[in-house]
Design a protein around this motif. Structure first.
Motif, PDB file in Angstrom:
ATOM      1  N   ARG A 101      15.869 -65.063 -13.016  1.00 48.70           N
ATOM      2  CA  ARG A 101      14.938 -64.767 -11.926  1.00 48.70           C
ATOM      3  C   ARG A 101      15.583 -63.823 -10.937  1.00 48.70           C
ATOM      4  O   ARG A 101      16.789 -63.872 -10.714  1.00 48.70           O
ATOM      5  CB  ARG A 101      14.558 -66.048 -11.193  1.00 48.70           C
ATOM      6  N   HIS A 102      14.769 -62.956 -10.362  1.00 52.23           N
ATOM      7  CA  HIS A 102      15.274 -62.147  -9.262  1.00 52.23           C
ATOM      8  C   HIS A 102      15.714 -63.098  -8.157  1.00 52.23           C
ATOM      9  O   HIS A 102      15.065 -64.108  -7.899  1.00 52.23           O
ATOM     10  CB  HIS A 102      14.195 -61.195  -8.747  1.00 52.23           C
ATOM     11  N   HIS A 103      16.831 -62.779  -7.514  1.00 50.99           N
ATOM     12  CA  HIS A 103      17.409 -63.671  -6.516  1.00 50.99           C
ATOM     13  C   HIS A 103      18.014 -62.818  -5.408  1.00 50.99           C
ATOM     14  O   HIS A 103      18.746 -61.868  -5.687  1.00 50.99           O
ATOM     15  CB  HIS A 103      18.478 -64.540  -7.193  1.00 50.99           C
ATOM     16  N   ALA A 104      17.696 -63.127  -4.177  1.00 52.17           N
ATOM     17  CA  ALA A 104      18.261 -62.409  -3.041  1.00 52.17           C
ATOM     18  C   ALA A 104      18.758 -63.409  -2.010  1.00 52.17           C
ATOM     19  O   ALA A 104      18.147 -64.458  -1.795  1.00 52.17           O
ATOM     20  CB  ALA A 104      17.215 -61.491  -2.411  1.00 52.17           C
ATOM     21  N   VAL A 105      19.881 -63.068  -1.388  1.00 51.89           N
ATOM     22  CA  VAL A 105      20.442 -63.880  -0.314  1.00 51.89           C
ATOM     23  C   VAL A 105      20.558 -62.993   0.916  1.00 51.89           C
ATOM     24  O   VAL A 105      21.099 -61.887   0.847  1.00 51.89           O
ATOM     25  CB  VAL A 105      21.830 -64.448  -0.696  1.00 51.89           C
ATOM     26  N   VAL A 106      20.035 -63.497   2.028  1.00 52.92           N
ATOM     27  CA  VAL A 106      20.037 -62.763   3.289  1.00 52.92           C
ATOM     28  C   VAL A 106      20.667 -63.666   4.349  1.00 52.92           C
ATOM     29  O   VAL A 106      20.401 -64.865   4.383  1.00 52.92           O
ATOM     30  CB  VAL A 106      18.598 -62.378   3.707  1.00 52.92           C
ATOM     31  N   PHE A 107      21.492 -63.058   5.205  1.00 55.50           N
ATOM     32  CA  PHE A 107      22.088 -63.775   6.326  1.00 55.50           C
ATOM     33  C   PHE A 107      21.549 -63.200   7.627  1.00 55.50           C
ATOM     34  O   PHE A 107      21.601 -61.993   7.844  1.00 55.50           O
ATOM     35  CB  PHE A 107      23.618 -63.643   6.305  1.00 55.50           C
ATOM     36  N   ALA A 108      21.023 -64.075   8.493  1.00 57.07           N
ATOM     37  CA  ALA A 108      20.489 -63.663   9.792  1.00 57.07           C
ATOM     38  C   ALA A 108      21.252 -64.392  10.887  1.00 57.07           C
ATOM     39  O   ALA A 108      21.662 -65.544  10.704  1.00 57.07           O
ATOM     40  CB  ALA A 108      18.999 -64.003   9.885  1.00 57.07           C
ATOM     41  N   TRP A 109      21.426 -63.726  12.013  1.00 54.16           N
ATOM     42  CA  TRP A 109      22.081 -64.352  13.147  1.00 54.16           C
ATOM     43  C   TRP A 109      21.193 -65.493  13.638  1.00 54.16           C
ATOM     44  O   TRP A 109      20.030 -65.291  14.010  1.00 54.16           O
ATOM     45  CB  TRP A 109      22.325 -63.314  14.229  1.00 54.16           C
ATOM     46  N   ALA A 110      21.705 -66.723  13.617  1.00 54.34           N
ATOM     47  CA  ALA A 110      20.911 -67.917  13.929  1.00 54.34           C
ATOM     48  C   ALA A 110      20.304 -67.860  15.330  1.00 54.34           C
ATOM     49  O   ALA A 110      19.146 -68.264  15.522  1.00 54.34           O
ATOM     50  CB  ALA A 110      21.764 -69.173  13.753  1.00 54.34           C
ATOM     51  N   ASP A 111      21.048 -67.372  16.317  1.00 57.83           N
ATOM     52  CA  ASP A 111      20.519 -67.316  17.685  1.00 57.83           C
ATOM     53  C   ASP A 111      19.298 -66.408  17.783  1.00 57.83           C
ATOM     54  O   ASP A 111      18.372 -66.677  18.540  1.00 57.83           O
ATOM     55  CB  ASP A 111      21.597 -66.847  18.663  1.00 57.83           C
ATOM     56  N   ALA A 112      19.288 -65.312  17.030  1.00 60.14           N
ATOM     57  CA  ALA A 112      18.140 -64.395  17.057  1.00 60.14           C
ATOM     58  C   ALA A 112      16.913 -65.043  16.426  1.00 60.14           C
ATOM     59  O   ALA A 112      15.793 -64.897  16.928  1.00 60.14           O
ATOM     60  CB  ALA A 112      18.488 -63.087  16.347  1.00 60.14           C
ATOM     61  N   VAL A 113      17.107 -65.762  15.330  1.00 65.21           N
ATOM     62  CA  VAL A 113      15.990 -66.462  14.685  1.00 65.21           C
ATOM     63  C   VAL A 113      15.470 -67.558  15.616  1.00 65.21           C
ATOM     64  O   VAL A 113      14.249 -67.724  15.782  1.00 65.21           O
ATOM     65  CB  VAL A 113      16.410 -67.038  13.312  1.00 65.21           C
ATOM     66  N   ALA A 114      16.383 -68.299  16.254  1.00 65.27           N
ATOM     67  CA  ALA A 114      15.980 -69.356  17.183  1.00 65.27           C
ATOM     68  C   ALA A 114      15.195 -68.773  18.363  1.00 65.27           C
ATOM     69  O   ALA A 114      14.199 -69.367  18.797  1.00 65.27           O
ATOM     70  CB  ALA A 114      17.204 -70.117  17.671  1.00 65.27           C
ATOM     71  N   ALA A 115      15.608 -67.615  18.876  1.00 66.74           N
ATOM     72  CA  ALA A 115      14.890 -66.974  19.989  1.00 66.74           C
ATOM     73  C   ALA A 115      13.477 -66.581  19.554  1.00 66.74           C
ATOM     74  O   ALA A 115      12.510 -66.767  20.308  1.00 66.74           O
ATOM     75  CB  ALA A 115      15.666 -65.752  20.480  1.00 66.74           C
ATOM     76  N   PHE A 116      13.354 -66.037  18.339  1.00 61.77           N
ATOM     77  CA  PHE A 116      12.034 -65.702  17.805  1.00 61.77           C
ATOM     78  C   PHE A 116      11.158 -66.952  17.731  1.00 61.77           C
ATOM     79  O   PHE A 116       9.993 -66.944  18.149  1.00 61.77           O
ATOM     80  CB  PHE A 116      12.176 -65.050  16.427  1.00 61.77           C
ATOM     81  N   LEU A 117      11.713 -68.030  17.199  1.00 61.71           N
ATOM     82  CA  LEU A 117      10.940 -69.268  17.066  1.00 61.71           C
ATOM     83  C   LEU A 117      10.531 -69.825  18.429  1.00 61.71           C
ATOM     84  O   LEU A 117       9.411 -70.340  18.575  1.00 61.71           O
ATOM     85  CB  LEU A 117      11.727 -70.308  16.264  1.00 61.71           C
ATOM     86  N   ARG A 118      11.406 -69.726  19.425  1.00 65.07           N
ATOM     87  CA  ARG A 118      11.034 -70.187  20.779  1.00 65.07           C
ATOM     88  C   ARG A 118       9.824 -69.410  21.296  1.00 65.07           C
ATOM     89  O   ARG A 118       8.933 -69.986  21.928  1.00 65.07           O
ATOM     90  CB  ARG A 118      12.217 -70.055  21.737  1.00 65.07           C
ATOM     91  N   GLU A 119       9.779 -68.115  21.018  1.00 70.03           N
ATOM     92  CA  GLU A 119       8.612 -67.318  21.436  1.00 70.03           C
ATOM     93  C   GLU A 119       7.346 -67.804  20.736  1.00 70.03           C
ATOM     94  O   GLU A 119       6.280 -67.874  21.348  1.00 70.03           O
ATOM     95  CB  GLU A 119       8.845 -65.840  21.143  1.00 70.03           C
ATOM     96  N   THR A 120       7.442 -68.140  19.443  1.00 66.59           N
ATOM     97  CA  THR A 120       6.256 -68.634  18.730  1.00 66.59           C
ATOM     98  C   THR A 120       5.827 -69.990  19.281  1.00 66.59           C
ATOM     99  O   THR A 120       4.631 -70.271  19.343  1.00 66.59           O
ATOM    100  CB  THR A 120       6.493 -68.750  17.201  1.00 66.59           C
ATOM    101  N   HIS A 121       6.798 -70.808  19.688  1.00 68.97           N
ATOM    102  CA  HIS A 121       6.485 -72.138  20.217  1.00 68.97           C
ATOM    103  C   HIS A 121       5.797 -72.051  21.576  1.00 68.97           C
ATOM    104  O   HIS A 121       5.056 -72.961  21.950  1.00 68.97           O
ATOM    105  CB  HIS A 121       7.751 -72.985  20.317  1.00 68.97           C
ATOM    106  N   ARG A 122       6.038 -70.968  22.323  1.00 74.34           N
ATOM    107  CA  ARG A 122       5.334 -70.784  23.597  1.00 74.34           C
ATOM    108  C   ARG A 122       3.846 -70.494  23.356  1.00 74.34           C
ATOM    109  O   ARG A 122       2.993 -70.861  24.141  1.00 74.34           O
ATOM    110  CB  ARG A 122       5.965 -69.659  24.412  1.00 74.34           C
ATOM    111  N   ILE A 123       3.560 -69.839  22.239  1.00 72.86           N
ATOM    112  CA  ILE A 123       2.165 -69.510  21.916  1.00 72.86           C
ATOM    113  C   ILE A 123       1.453 -70.720  21.316  1.00 72.86           C
ATOM    114  O   ILE A 123       0.369 -71.089  21.736  1.00 72.86           O
ATOM    115  CB  ILE A 123       2.106 -68.322  20.940  1.00 72.86           C
ATOM    116  N   VAL A 124       2.084 -71.334  20.305  1.00 72.43           N
ATOM    117  CA  VAL A 124       1.535 -72.537  19.663  1.00 72.43           C
ATOM    118  C   VAL A 124       2.675 -73.536  19.538  1.00 72.43           C
ATOM    119  O   VAL A 124       3.545 -73.397  18.672  1.00 72.43           O
ATOM    120  CB  VAL A 124       0.943 -72.239  18.269  1.00 72.43           C
TER     121      VAL A 124
END
Length: 141
Positions: free
Chosen positions: A98-121
């Motif tokens: 199977r095609h397989h990809a691994v991506v690493f994201a800075w956790a604080d940036a993802v958490a900040a994005f999620l906090r913005e979504t939580h303010r909306i819903v």
């Protein structure tokens, strides 16, 4: 109130044989689809992949391993950095793998994005118009 959140992050794609290479991840959230986050990965102006992720799963992946299917997430530490490791399993290749990809994201940036979504819903306040959805599904049949 704005019902959309968009954030562009520089993430790292783990490329076999070459290590990590930077790509852009465009994260999108729309209150009309309150359970989903869209992640579009791009490099040199080309879309490499587009995935719809469960918002709660994305949040849970910041603190522990989640997922057993096509998407698997878990926290990862690299030196001083806290990262979110995202693994994506795609279509079957001609060799049977199977095609397989691994991506690493800075956790604080993802958490900040999620906090913005939580303010909306806020988590737990998601609503899906089931009657309208069923009507749409039945009308296209």
């Amino acid at each position: 109130m704005n019902s959309f959140v968009h954030k562009t992050l520089v993430v790292e794609l783990l490329a076999p044989g070459t290590g990590r290479c930077p790509v852009l991840a465009h994260l999108g959230y729309d209150a009309d689809d309150p359970f989903a986050v869209t992640a579009v990965f791009a490099h040199d102006g080309r879309v490499l992949a587009c995935w719809r992720l469960d918002r709660e799963m994305l949040s849970d992946g910041l603190v522990g391993p989640v997922g057993a299917g096509d998407v698997r997430l878990r926290p990862s530490t690299t030196g001083l950095w806290q990262e979110l490791r995202l693994e994506f399993f795609g279509d079957v290749r001609p060799d049977g793998g199977r095609h397989h990809a691994v991506v690493f994201a800075w956790a604080d940036a993802v958490a900040a994005f999620l906090r913005e979504t939580h303010r909306i819903v806020p988590p737990g306040a998601e609503r899906v118009p089931v009657d309208a959805l069923l009507e749409e599904i039945l009308s296209t049949g």
